[in-house]
Design an enzyme around this catalytic site. Structure first.
Site, short mmCIF file in Angstrom:
data_model
loop_
_atom_site.label_atom_id
_atom_site.label_comp_id
_atom_site.label_asym_id
_atom_site.label_seq_id
_atom_site.Cartn_x
_atom_site.Cartn_y
_atom_site.Cartn_z
N ASP A 55 0.86 -1.18 0.00
CA ASP A 55 0.00 0.00 0.00
C ASP A 55 0.90 1.24 0.00
OD1 ASP A 55 -3.28 0.13 1.00
OD2 ASP A 55 -2.18 2.02 0.92
N ASN A 108 -5.78 -4.85 -6.03
CA ASN A 108 -7.00 -4.29 -5.46
C ASN A 108 -6.92 -2.78 -5.21
OD1 ASN A 108 -9.42 -4.32 -3.47
ND2 ASN A 108 -7.68 -3.73 -2.18
N TYR A 172 -13.79 6.65 -13.00
CA TYR A 172 -13.99 5.43 -12.22
C TYR A 172 -14.66 4.36 -13.09
CZ TYR A 172 -14.75 2.55 -8.09
OH TYR A 172 -14.71 1.52 -7.17
N LYS A 176 -12.81 0.91 -14.30
CA LYS A 176 -13.31 -0.37 -13.78
C LYS A 176 -13.80 -1.27 -14.93
CE LYS A 176 -12.26 0.29 -9.48
NZ LYS A 176 -11.19 -0.51 -8.87
N ILE A 205 -19.78 -1.20 -0.65
CA ILE A 205 -19.18 -1.90 0.48
C ILE A 205 -18.75 -0.89 1.54
CG2 ILE A 205 -17.40 -3.59 1.16
CD1 ILE A 205 -19.27 -4.61 -1.10
N THR A 207 -16.29 0.53 3.65
CA THR A 207 -14.83 0.59 3.79
C THR A 207 -14.44 2.06 4.01
OG1 THR A 207 -14.34 1.07 1.48
CG2 THR A 207 -14.63 -1.26 2.05
N1 NAD Z 1 -15.98 0.30 -1.20
C1 NAD Z 1 -16.76 0.12 -2.25
O1 NAD Z 1 -17.97 0.37 -2.21
C2 NAD Z 1 -16.17 -0.41 -3.53
C3 NAD Z 1 -17.05 -0.80 -4.55
C4 NAD Z 1 -16.55 -1.30 -5.73
C5 NAD Z 1 -15.18 -1.40 -5.91
N2 NAD Z 1 -14.34 -1.00 -4.91
C6 NAD Z 1 -12.92 -1.14 -5.18
O2 NAD Z 1 -12.32 -1.92 -4.17
C7 NAD Z 1 -10.94 -1.58 -4.05
C8 NAD Z 1 -10.61 -1.38 -2.59
O3 NAD Z 1 -11.35 -0.29 -2.13
P1 NAD Z 1 -11.87 -0.12 -0.64
O4 NAD Z 1 -13.31 0.12 -0.72
O5 NAD Z 1 -11.33 -1.19 0.22
O6 NAD Z 1 -11.24 1.29 -0.32
P2 NAD Z 1 -10.04 1.77 0.63
O7 NAD Z 1 -9.88 3.20 0.32
O8 NAD Z 1 -10.29 1.31 2.00
O9 NAD Z 1 -8.82 0.92 0.07
C9 NAD Z 1 -8.04 1.31 -1.02
C10 NAD Z 1 -6.60 1.13 -0.62
O10 NAD Z 1 -5.78 1.42 -1.76
C11 NAD Z 1 -4.69 2.19 -1.33
N3 NAD Z 1 -4.16 2.94 -2.46
C12 NAD Z 1 -4.70 4.05 -3.04
N4 NAD Z 1 -3.91 4.45 -4.05
C13 NAD Z 1 -2.87 3.59 -4.11
C14 NAD Z 1 -1.73 3.49 -4.92
N5 NAD Z 1 -1.50 4.37 -5.90
N6 NAD Z 1 -0.89 2.46 -4.72
C15 NAD Z 1 -1.10 1.56 -3.72
N7 NAD Z 1 -2.14 1.63 -2.89
C16 NAD Z 1 -3.03 2.63 -3.09
C17 NAD Z 1 -5.23 3.07 -0.22
O11 NAD Z 1 -4.20 3.57 0.61
C18 NAD Z 1 -6.17 2.11 0.48
O12 NAD Z 1 -5.52 1.41 1.52
C19 NAD Z 1 -10.73 -0.35 -4.93
O13 NAD Z 1 -10.17 -0.76 -6.17
C20 NAD Z 1 -12.13 0.16 -5.15
O14 NAD Z 1 -12.26 0.88 -6.34
C21 NAD Z 1 -14.80 -0.52 -3.73
#
Ligand code: NAD
Length: 267
Positions: A55, A108, A172, A176, A205, A207
């Site tokens: 991360d 991810n 986004y 995606k 989700i 988060t």
């Molecule tokens: N939460 C939702 O509703 C949801 C829905 C669909 C998809 N997603 C996808 O799930 C994945 C995880 O998201 P999440 O909801 O756990 O969010 P989150 O923000 O908790 O986690 C994302 C993580 O990625 C890290 N990050 C950001 N930019 C980065 C980079 N350039 N290099 C390395 N790490 C980096 C952040 O520090 C963070 O820890 C993402 O790809 C997001 O698009 C989330």
């Protein structure tokens, strides 16, 4: 609650995790400092894989490592900005250097640009570089090691916005959709070499990514009501699918984009 060496409070997970028997195997998880990535890192550890926790957020990443240590698992933090080719190369090299191999990769890390205008050049470019180029860079480096080893499994995080539009976020949505394209490409490219490539497509989700919205109780109610199941998903509900997709239980599954969205795209 327990404390890590820095004294930060860590909430212990109450989710039931399946052990897929990954002892001796190595998993790399990007975006593992919180949310879905952390839940997946813990789920890999519950299956006894060693985990490289990656991360840009070091403090969160070290908390994830500590949580895995508390489970009796093996993990190590690696700083990596997935949009930086040199850092991605170094990240994959670190998995091999510290754990000797790389069997599973969960690409991810992602950004949402919540509230920003993705038609602005810089916001658009950042979205592409993290959400799409980042996944390509990870696949490129991970597959080299996996090809040398004779196989492996990769899971990329897309979104339900990888198969549907949303009127607010062109970057986004486009990135995606692109992640699913990269996933199908990788599945075909390496199908005969024993590397399976799949994607998960989460719905809404709970988060840190959605925390700015759920902090407002009214908005939380709206988000809950958007999903046919009447609630937001939990990170663990994505993580369990990720580890299954990597496991031998999914040995004939490749090129699949798995929707895990409480029915959102069924309507
Ligand atoms: N939460 C939702 O509703 C949801 C829905 C669909 C998809 N997603 C996808 O799930 C994945 C995880 O998201 P999440 O909801 O756990 O969010 P989150 O923000 O908790 O986690 C994302 C993580 O990625 C890290 N990050 C950001 N930019 C980065 C980079 N350039 N290099 C390395 N790490 C980096 C952040 O520090 C963070 O820890 C993402 O790809 C997001 O698009 C989330």
């Amino acid at each position: 609650m327990k404390s890590n060496p820095q004294g930060t409070q860590i909430k212990e997970k109450d989710a039931v995790m399946v052990n897929y028997g990954m002892n001796g195997k190595v998993a790399l998880v990007t975006g593992a400092s919180g949310g879905i990535g952390r839940a997946a890192a813990l789920a890999f550890a519950a299956s006894e894989a060693a985990v490289l926790v990656c991360d840009v957020n070091q403090a969160g990443g070290e908390e994830t490592v500590e949580l895995i240590a508390q489970m009796g698992g093996k993990a190590r933090f690696q700083t990596c900005d997935v949009s930086n080719p040199d850092q991605v190369k170094a990240m994959v090299a670190a998995a091999v250097e510290h754990f000797g191999r790389l069997d599973y990769a969960f690409n991810n890390a992602g950004i949402n640009n919540l509230g920003a205008n993705e038609y602005e050049d810089e916001v658009w470019a950042r979205s592409l570089s993290v959400n799409l180029t980042g996944v390509m860079l990870c696949m490129r480096e991970e597959s080299e090691v996996m090809l040398r080893q004779g196989g492996g499994a990769i899971v990329n995080t897309s979104s339900m916005n990888g198969v549907t539009g949303n009127g607010a976020q062109p970057g986004y949505v486009a990135t995606k959709h692109g992640v699913i394209g990269l996933t199908r490409h990788g599945a075909l490219r390496w199908a005969k070499e024993g590397i399976r490539v799949n994607a998960v497509c989460p719905g809404v989700i709970e988060t840190p990514m959605t925390a700015p919205l759920t902090a407002n109780p009214e908005m939380k109610k709206v988000l809950d009501s958007l999903t046919p199941m009447g609630r937001m998903g939990k990170p663990e509900e994505i993580a369990s699918a990720v580890v299954w997709l990597c496991s031998d239980q999914a040995s004939f599954v490749t090129g699949h984009a798995m929707l895990i969205d409480g029915g959102s795209t069924a309507v």
